[in-house]
Scaffold this motif. Structure first.
Motif, mmCIF file in Angstrom:
data_model
loop_
_atom_site.group_PDB
_atom_site.id
_atom_site.type_symbol
_atom_site.label_atom_id
_atom_site.label_comp_id
_atom_site.label_asym_id
_atom_site.label_seq_id
_atom_site.Cartn_x
_atom_site.Cartn_y
_atom_site.Cartn_z
ATOM 1 N N ALA A 114 47.912 -9.224 -26.057
ATOM 2 C CA ALA A 114 46.848 -10.214 -25.867
ATOM 3 C C ALA A 114 45.522 -9.599 -25.384
ATOM 4 O O ALA A 114 44.450 -10.014 -25.840
ATOM 5 C CB ALA A 114 47.308 -11.314 -24.919
ATOM 6 N N PRO A 115 45.527 -8.616 -24.456
ATOM 7 C CA PRO A 115 44.243 -8.061 -23.997
ATOM 8 C C PRO A 115 43.537 -7.174 -25.019
ATOM 9 O O PRO A 115 42.382 -6.797 -24.809
ATOM 10 C CB PRO A 115 44.633 -7.233 -22.759
ATOM 11 N N GLN A 116 44.214 -6.834 -26.106
ATOM 12 C CA GLN A 116 43.608 -5.921 -27.075
ATOM 13 C C GLN A 116 42.330 -6.492 -27.689
ATOM 14 O O GLN A 116 41.449 -5.736 -28.117
ATOM 15 C CB GLN A 116 44.618 -5.574 -28.178
ATOM 16 N N ALA A 117 42.220 -7.814 -27.740
ATOM 17 C CA ALA A 117 41.021 -8.437 -28.303
ATOM 18 C C ALA A 117 39.770 -8.020 -27.537
ATOM 19 O O ALA A 117 38.678 -7.956 -28.112
ATOM 20 C CB ALA A 117 41.165 -9.957 -28.297
ATOM 21 N N LEU A 118 39.909 -7.727 -26.246
ATOM 22 C CA LEU A 118 38.758 -7.294 -25.452
ATOM 23 C C LEU A 118 38.242 -5.933 -25.913
ATOM 24 O O LEU A 118 37.054 -5.631 -25.740
ATOM 25 C CB LEU A 118 39.132 -7.211 -23.967
ATOM 26 N N ARG A 119 39.117 -5.133 -26.453
ATOM 27 C CA ARG A 119 38.733 -3.788 -26.887
ATOM 28 C C ARG A 119 38.029 -3.799 -28.244
ATOM 29 O O ARG A 119 37.406 -2.807 -28.625
ATOM 30 C CB ARG A 119 39.971 -2.890 -26.920
ATOM 31 N N GLN B 98 30.457 -21.725 -28.380
ATOM 32 C CA GLN B 98 29.879 -20.786 -27.423
ATOM 33 C C GLN B 98 30.903 -20.232 -26.444
ATOM 34 O O GLN B 98 30.558 -19.441 -25.576
ATOM 35 C CB GLN B 98 28.748 -21.464 -26.643
ATOM 36 N N LEU B 99 32.172 -20.635 -26.595
ATOM 37 C CA LEU B 99 33.225 -20.163 -25.688
ATOM 38 C C LEU B 99 34.331 -19.485 -26.481
ATOM 39 O O LEU B 99 34.818 -20.020 -27.482
ATOM 40 C CB LEU B 99 33.831 -21.329 -24.901
ATOM 41 N N VAL B 100 34.737 -18.300 -26.005
ATOM 42 C CA VAL B 100 35.848 -17.567 -26.603
ATOM 43 C C VAL B 100 36.861 -17.265 -25.500
ATOM 44 O O VAL B 100 36.524 -16.648 -24.487
ATOM 45 C CB VAL B 100 35.378 -16.252 -27.246
ATOM 46 N N ARG B 101 38.095 -17.686 -25.711
ATOM 47 C CA ARG B 101 39.147 -17.415 -24.730
ATOM 48 C C ARG B 101 39.675 -15.999 -24.888
ATOM 49 O O ARG B 101 39.902 -15.526 -26.007
ATOM 50 C CB ARG B 101 40.293 -18.415 -24.896
ATOM 51 N N VAL B 102 39.893 -15.318 -23.753
ATOM 52 C CA VAL B 102 40.426 -13.954 -23.740
ATOM 53 C C VAL B 102 41.574 -13.864 -22.744
ATOM 54 O O VAL B 102 41.910 -14.843 -22.069
ATOM 55 C CB VAL B 102 39.318 -12.927 -23.399
ATOM 56 N N CYS B 103 42.172 -12.672 -22.639
ATOM 57 C CA CYS B 103 43.300 -12.464 -21.728
ATOM 58 C C CYS B 103 43.200 -11.099 -21.074
ATOM 59 O O CYS B 103 42.914 -10.101 -21.749
ATOM 60 C CB CYS B 103 44.611 -12.578 -22.499
ATOM 61 N N VAL C 183 35.916 -16.653 -21.641
ATOM 62 C CA VAL C 183 36.564 -17.458 -20.602
ATOM 63 C C VAL C 183 38.047 -17.126 -20.539
ATOM 64 O O VAL C 183 38.670 -16.775 -21.544
ATOM 65 C CB VAL C 183 36.375 -18.970 -20.857
ATOM 66 N N HIS C 184 38.597 -17.246 -19.337
ATOM 67 C CA HIS C 184 40.013 -16.954 -19.109
ATOM 68 C C HIS C 184 40.662 -18.158 -18.462
ATOM 69 O O HIS C 184 40.153 -18.717 -17.493
ATOM 70 C CB HIS C 184 40.165 -15.736 -18.196
ATOM 71 N N GLN C 185 41.789 -18.552 -18.988
ATOM 72 C CA GLN C 185 42.542 -19.675 -18.443
ATOM 73 C C GLN C 185 43.356 -19.228 -17.231
ATOM 74 O O GLN C 185 43.908 -18.125 -17.212
ATOM 75 C CB GLN C 185 43.485 -20.221 -19.510
ATOM 76 N N PHE C 186 43.442 -20.085 -16.198
ATOM 77 C CA PHE C 186 44.506 -19.897 -15.216
ATOM 78 C C PHE C 186 45.826 -19.934 -15.982
ATOM 79 O O PHE C 186 46.094 -20.885 -16.739
ATOM 80 C CB PHE C 186 44.488 -21.022 -14.174
#
Length: 277
Positions: free
Chosen positions: A83-88, A103-108, A133-136
């Motif tokens: 899941a965190p690979q999208a940040l890279r 305007q919002l993209v969810r990440v992990c 944005v990151h969800q609780f």
């Protein structure tokens, strides 16, 4: 507050496709009084072609809706190790958001090693006017309130924020009411609602890092047993801080017919209205 319907209500259990064709989901949302759809990769994501993205955008526009947020990578709802690979490599997710008009993209984020990549991704997103944005959520860096705020401060980007989700906070033994909403206000960008009760005989389980395995049972939003989320407190807290963002009906229902989806979306809309009126 603007009301959004998550396509998750009609997702199959695999979270990679819908049980109902997307055009029907969009029609149902519009007919039921929602102003937006929360988009997931089960409909459109980084795996989609440009033509597919444009087709989905056309359906959304034709229904008179907007896209409240994009979860563009199939790994993120799965909350798996990828899941965190999208940040890279955030550009594909940003492109999905741009085409869909969100305007919002969810990440992990799973580990502190993900924090530098979150900063870099935010800088790229800022060039396009997009917020990450990151969800609780259990089993990630955003399980517990204090640690979540510490991570937000380490990321230190104005376009990185939070998705307030009281059920996940409850799952991880955290307070989720008015005081929490006030504390996260500087980062509050979106709000999800689900309803559940932690129960030893619950048919479902989620693994948390802070409390281990948590058995639970989903409840209808309008459950009156007093066992689930205190939504009077949730809505009151959002009103107190004058929250003007999206409130998304996000509970997984696995609905398989359009009639059931329409009935459910309408009842959820009426339930929200009972708190906002």
């Amino acid at each position: 507050m603007k009301l959004s319907l998550s396509v998750r209500i009609a997702e199959a259990a695999c979270k990679t496709r819908l049980n109902i064709p997307f055009p029907q989901v969009a029609e149902i949302a519009a007919a039921s009084g929602y102003s937006a759809l929360c988009m997931r990769a089960s409909v459109a994501g980084v795996q989609s072609s440009q033509a597919e993205l444009e087709q989905i955008r056309g359906i959304v526009d034709q229904a008179g809706l907007v896209v409240s947020m994009v979860t563009a990578d199939l790994n993120i709802p799965q909350n798996n190790e990828a899941a965190p690979q999208a940040l890279r490599d955030i550009e594909p997710s940003l492109h999905v958001a741009e085409v869909l008009g969100s305007q919002l993209v969810r990440v992990c984020l799973k580990t502190v090693d993900d924090i530098p990549y979150a900063r870099q991704a935010c800088d790229l997103a800022a060039e396009r006017g997009i917020q990450l944005v990151h969800q609780f959520h259990p089993a990630c860096l955003f399980e517990e309130l204090d640690n979540s705020i510490a991570v937000l401060k380490q990321i230190d980007r104005p376009n990185f924020g939070l998705i307030y989700e009281p059920a996940s906070l409850l799952m991880c033994g955290q307070e989720y009411g008015k005081d929490t909403i006030r504390e996260i206000l500087p980062w509050l960008r979106n709000a999800y609602v689900q309803n559940l009760v932690i129960s030893d005989d619950g048919p479902d389980h989620l693994e948390t890092w802070c409390l281990g395995d948590r058995p639970f049972r989903l409840l209808p939003y309008w459950d009156e047993s007093g066992q689930g989320i205190n939504f009077a407190e949730v809505f009151s807290g959002l009103k107190d801080v004058d929250y003007q963002g999206f409130l998304t009906v996000h509970q997984a229902e696995g609905i398989v017919t359009a009639d059931d989806a329409h009935a459910y979306a309408t009842r959820c809309r009426n339930w929200v209205d009972s708190f906002l009126s």
